[in-house]
Scaffold this motif. Structure first.
Motif, PDB file in Angstrom:
ATOM      1  N   LYS A   3     -79.642  17.655   5.530  1.00  8.96           N
ATOM      2  CA  LYS A   3     -78.055  18.553   6.024  1.00  8.96           C
ATOM      3  C   LYS A   3     -77.415  17.169   6.938  1.00  8.96           C
ATOM      4  O   LYS A   3     -77.898  16.343   7.363  1.00  8.96           O
ATOM      5  N   VAL A   4     -75.707  17.369   6.051  1.00  4.42           N
ATOM      6  CA  VAL A   4     -75.321  16.278   6.570  1.00  4.42           C
ATOM      7  C   VAL A   4     -74.274  17.352   7.361  1.00  4.42           C
ATOM      8  O   VAL A   4     -73.889  18.259   7.039  1.00  4.42           O
ATOM      9  N   PHE A   5     -73.853  16.306   9.022  1.00  2.00           N
ATOM     10  CA  PHE A   5     -73.183  17.897   9.499  1.00  2.00           C
ATOM     11  C   PHE A   5     -71.740  17.179   9.613  1.00  2.00           C
ATOM     12  O   PHE A   5     -71.470  16.032   9.288  1.00  2.00           O
ATOM     13  N   LYS A   6     -70.198  17.603   9.749  1.00  2.00           N
ATOM     14  CA  LYS A   6     -69.573  17.522   9.687  1.00  2.00           C
ATOM     15  C   LYS A   6     -68.541  16.502  11.357  1.00  2.00           C
ATOM     16  O   LYS A   6     -69.327  18.266  12.050  1.00  2.00           O
ATOM     17  N   LYS A   7     -67.977  15.856  11.705  1.00  3.01           N
ATOM     18  CA  LYS A   7     -67.646  15.929  13.094  1.00  3.01           C
ATOM     19  C   LYS A   7     -66.743  16.336  13.431  1.00  3.01           C
ATOM     20  O   LYS A   7     -65.506  16.542  12.191  1.00  3.01           O
ATOM     21  N   LYS A  15     -59.604  12.709  17.889  1.00  2.08           N
ATOM     22  CA  LYS A  15     -60.433  11.395  16.726  1.00  2.08           C
ATOM     23  C   LYS A  15     -61.503  13.006  16.451  1.00  2.08           C
ATOM     24  O   LYS A  15     -62.150  13.465  17.237  1.00  2.08           O
ATOM     25  N   LYS A  16     -61.735  12.514  15.258  1.00  5.59           N
ATOM     26  CA  LYS A  16     -63.463  13.482  14.291  1.00  5.59           C
ATOM     27  C   LYS A  16     -64.684  12.724  15.446  1.00  5.59           C
ATOM     28  O   LYS A  16     -64.817  11.759  14.788  1.00  5.59           O
ATOM     29  N   GLY A  17     -65.046  13.195  16.424  1.00  8.73           N
ATOM     30  CA  GLY A  17     -66.343  12.157  17.320  1.00  8.73           C
ATOM     31  C   GLY A  17     -66.965  13.701  17.956  1.00  8.73           C
ATOM     32  O   GLY A  17     -67.541  12.937  18.382  1.00  8.73           O
ATOM     33  N   ILE A  18     -66.583  14.628  17.787  1.00  8.80           N
ATOM     34  CA  ILE A  18     -67.781  15.538  18.240  1.00  8.80           C
ATOM     35  C   ILE A  18     -68.990  15.754  17.128  1.00  8.80           C
ATOM     36  O   ILE A  18     -68.574  16.515  15.837  1.00  8.80           O
ATOM     37  N   LYS A  19     -70.050  15.596  17.330  1.00  6.28           N
ATOM     38  CA  LYS A  19     -71.087  15.941  15.752  1.00  6.28           C
ATOM     39  C   LYS A  19     -72.136  17.493  16.612  1.00  6.28           C
ATOM     40  O   LYS A  19     -71.440  18.545  15.655  1.00  6.28           O
ATOM     41  N   PHE A  20     -72.112  17.607  18.173  1.00  4.92           N
ATOM     42  CA  PHE A  20     -72.133  18.847  18.418  1.00  4.92           C
ATOM     43  C   PHE A  20     -71.938  18.759  19.632  1.00  4.92           C
ATOM     44  O   PHE A  20     -71.436  17.903  20.233  1.00  4.92           O
ATOM     45  N   ALA A  21     -71.532  20.306  19.611  1.00  2.00           N
ATOM     46  CA  ALA A  21     -70.304  20.822  21.122  1.00  2.00           C
ATOM     47  C   ALA A  21     -71.735  20.062  22.390  1.00  2.00           C
ATOM     48  O   ALA A  21     -70.602  19.721  22.885  1.00  2.00           O
ATOM     49  N   SER A  22     -73.223  20.441  22.067  1.00  2.00           N
ATOM     50  CA  SER A  22     -73.057  19.693  23.565  1.00  2.00           C
ATOM     51  C   SER A  22     -73.623  18.390  23.956  1.00  2.00           C
ATOM     52  O   SER A  22     -73.696  18.130  25.040  1.00  2.00           O
ATOM     53  N   ASP A  23     -73.167  17.419  22.952  1.00  2.00           N
ATOM     54  CA  ASP A  23     -73.575  16.161  23.151  1.00  2.00           C
ATOM     55  C   ASP A  23     -71.625  15.410  23.444  1.00  2.00           C
ATOM     56  O   ASP A  23     -71.715  14.282  24.152  1.00  2.00           O
ATOM     57  N   GLY A  24     -71.082  16.135  23.394  1.00  2.00           N
ATOM     58  CA  GLY A  24     -69.451  16.045  23.846  1.00  2.00           C
ATOM     59  C   GLY A  24     -68.833  14.624  22.847  1.00  2.00           C
ATOM     60  O   GLY A  24     -69.998  14.466  21.544  1.00  2.00           O
ATOM     61  N   THR A  31     -66.030  16.330  26.939  1.00  2.00           N
ATOM     62  CA  THR A  31     -67.156  17.747  26.985  1.00  2.00           C
ATOM     63  C   THR A  31     -66.117  17.905  25.694  1.00  2.00           C
ATOM     64  O   THR A  31     -65.356  17.860  25.682  1.00  2.00           O
ATOM     65  N   TRP A  32     -66.665  19.038  25.135  1.00  2.00           N
ATOM     66  CA  TRP A  32     -66.550  20.189  24.278  1.00  2.00           C
ATOM     67  C   TRP A  32     -65.735  21.096  25.006  1.00  2.00           C
ATOM     68  O   TRP A  32     -65.753  21.257  26.015  1.00  2.00           O
ATOM     69  N   VAL A  33     -64.596  21.108  24.600  1.00  2.00           N
ATOM     70  CA  VAL A  33     -63.325  21.615  24.717  1.00  2.00           C
ATOM     71  C   VAL A  33     -63.590  23.342  24.427  1.00  2.00           C
ATOM     72  O   VAL A  33     -62.981  23.050  22.698  1.00  2.00           O
ATOM     73  N   SER A  34     -63.628  23.909  24.481  1.00  2.00           N
ATOM     74  CA  SER A  34     -63.947  25.058  23.789  1.00  2.00           C
ATOM     75  C   SER A  34     -62.951  25.973  23.617  1.00  2.00           C
ATOM     76  O   SER A  34     -61.462  26.289  23.957  1.00  2.00           O
ATOM     77  N   ASP A  35     -62.943  26.905  22.719  1.00  2.00           N
ATOM     78  CA  ASP A  35     -61.914  27.902  22.264  1.00  2.00           C
ATOM     79  C   ASP A  35     -61.026  28.957  23.166  1.00  2.00           C
ATOM     80  O   ASP A  35     -59.875  28.396  23.103  1.00  2.00           O
ATOM     81  N   THR A  36     -61.674  28.952  24.034  1.00  2.00           N
ATOM     82  CA  THR A  36     -60.960  29.491  25.252  1.00  2.00           C
ATOM     83  C   THR A  36     -60.426  28.819  26.125  1.00  2.00           C
ATOM     84  O   THR A  36     -58.683  28.978  26.707  1.00  2.00           O
TER      85      THR A  36
END
Length: 128
Positions: A3-7, A15-24, A31-36
């Protein structure tokens, strides 16, 4: 088949730098800023151009090394040198000053016990 994960787009650096929300973010270390949290920031006028403002209260960093590297690139690194007095000595000279200060206090504040019959030691080290 792999699987190829889009950032995903980072809401701190833009910038497109978040691969997984848990990694930041891999670029700025935020850290990942959630929708809330994003909706709250929008209501508090903490965003501009789909990115959080630099002084926003919602920006948190997960990886401090990446944050410092990102800020160094941007030239936004602040000088955080403490200008207070440091009470912990950093060298042999500082430790020797502490020892001399303690010996001086013993000499000044001690009561030489002539009335106890002991003329060679101060009563600071013990009573009669």
């Amino acid at each position: 088949m792999t699987k190829v994960f889009k950032k995903r787009l980072c809401r701190v650096c833009g910038k497109k730098g978040i691969k997984f929300a848990s990694d930041g973010c891999l670029i700025c270390g935020a850290t990942w800023v959630s929708d809330t949290v994003w909706d709250i920031a929008l209501r508090k006028n903490q965003t501009e151009n789909n990115v959080l403002k630099k002084n926003s209260e919602f920006i948190t960093y997960q990886n401090y090394k990446l944050r410092d590297k990102y800020n160094k690139k941007k030239g936004q690194r602040k000088n955080t040198k403490n200008s207070g007095i440091n009470l912990v000595p950093d060298s042999i000279f500082g430790i020797s000053i502490y020892v001399l200060l303690i010996l001086f206090c013993i000499w000044i504040f001690s009561d030489f016990g002539g009335e106890c019959g002991v003329d060679y030691a101060p009563r600071f080290f013990g009573e009669c």
